[in-house]
Design an enzyme around this catalytic site. Sequence first.
Site, short mmCIF file in Angstrom:
data_model
loop_
_atom_site.label_atom_id
_atom_site.label_comp_id
_atom_site.label_asym_id
_atom_site.label_seq_id
_atom_site.Cartn_x
_atom_site.Cartn_y
_atom_site.Cartn_z
N PHE A 32 0.88 -1.17 0.00
CA PHE A 32 0.00 0.00 0.00
C PHE A 32 0.91 1.22 0.00
CE2 PHE A 32 -2.29 3.32 2.45
CZ PHE A 32 -3.37 3.49 1.60
N TRP A 70 0.30 -4.65 2.53
CA TRP A 70 -1.09 -4.71 2.08
C TRP A 70 -1.66 -6.01 2.61
CZ3 TRP A 70 -2.64 -5.08 -3.82
CH2 TRP A 70 -4.03 -5.24 -3.91
N GLY A 73 -7.92 -8.79 4.54
CA GLY A 73 -8.78 -8.64 5.72
C GLY A 73 -10.06 -7.96 5.32
N ASP A 159 -11.79 10.17 13.78
CA ASP A 159 -12.83 9.63 12.89
C ASP A 159 -12.87 8.11 13.04
OD1 ASP A 159 -14.72 9.08 10.99
OD2 ASP A 159 -13.47 9.56 9.27
#
Length: 257
Positions: A32, A70, A73, A159
């Site tokens: 990622f 990466w 999941g 968040d």
Amino acid sequence: MEHILGQEWEITPAGGATGEAFYAHYEDQRLFLKRNSSPFLAVLSAEGIVPKLVWTKRLENGDVITAQQWLEGRELKPSDMNHELVAKLLKKIHQSEPMLGMLSRLEKSPLDPEIFFQTVITDLDEEILFLPEVQKTLNFLKQEAKNVYSEEKVVCHGDVNHNNWLLAEDNQLYLIDWDGAMIADPAIDLGLLLYWYIPEENWQDWLSMYGLNLTDHLRLRMKWYVAVQTLSSIQWYKNKNRIEEMNKWLIFLDDIL
């Protein structure tokens, strides 16, 4: 990105608001990638809060590219938020001294209620400000601003939406997307999570897993911060012309008050 990794890598945009994230895939290797991540990422990786940081490279133009594992999941579902793994990971985050130290070094000042309030209010347009639900909320926020102060200041995610929690195949839980990280009252994270996902009669049970008692002061702080953040959401949805969702949050605001 191909220039960094080589032409044999398949690179695809990962979506997201900034357009600065990518997935990279070559044979059995998966990464990622993100452009100009905060240096905070290294500490998050070391603490096991996000998937492992594999490497960091600085480009000639000054951009920094980070590569993380990466992982296979899934995102958590709303019903998963009542799980002990969630409470324990949030507690670990709020107790982390290395994370607090790094954010402090990045010149993040602790946010007091008044500063938090002013930051949000400044962004509200006149149309939003004159809505009856918003007027009622502003009265509540001003009235209670002096009563919600807490000495406790920790690293908050800001968040804790279920979409930001990643449960890997090995049952390891991660909290991702740290762009809104701040040093503030833990009630900011706790309030959002409880109000959004946990029935009020189960708040004490959830907080017991986290390691806290539900006091009147904590209840007030959570309500206050959730109200402020909901005002911010209402303005955001209006700006995006997503009026149906804006109205949903106005009803939510009315309900919590």
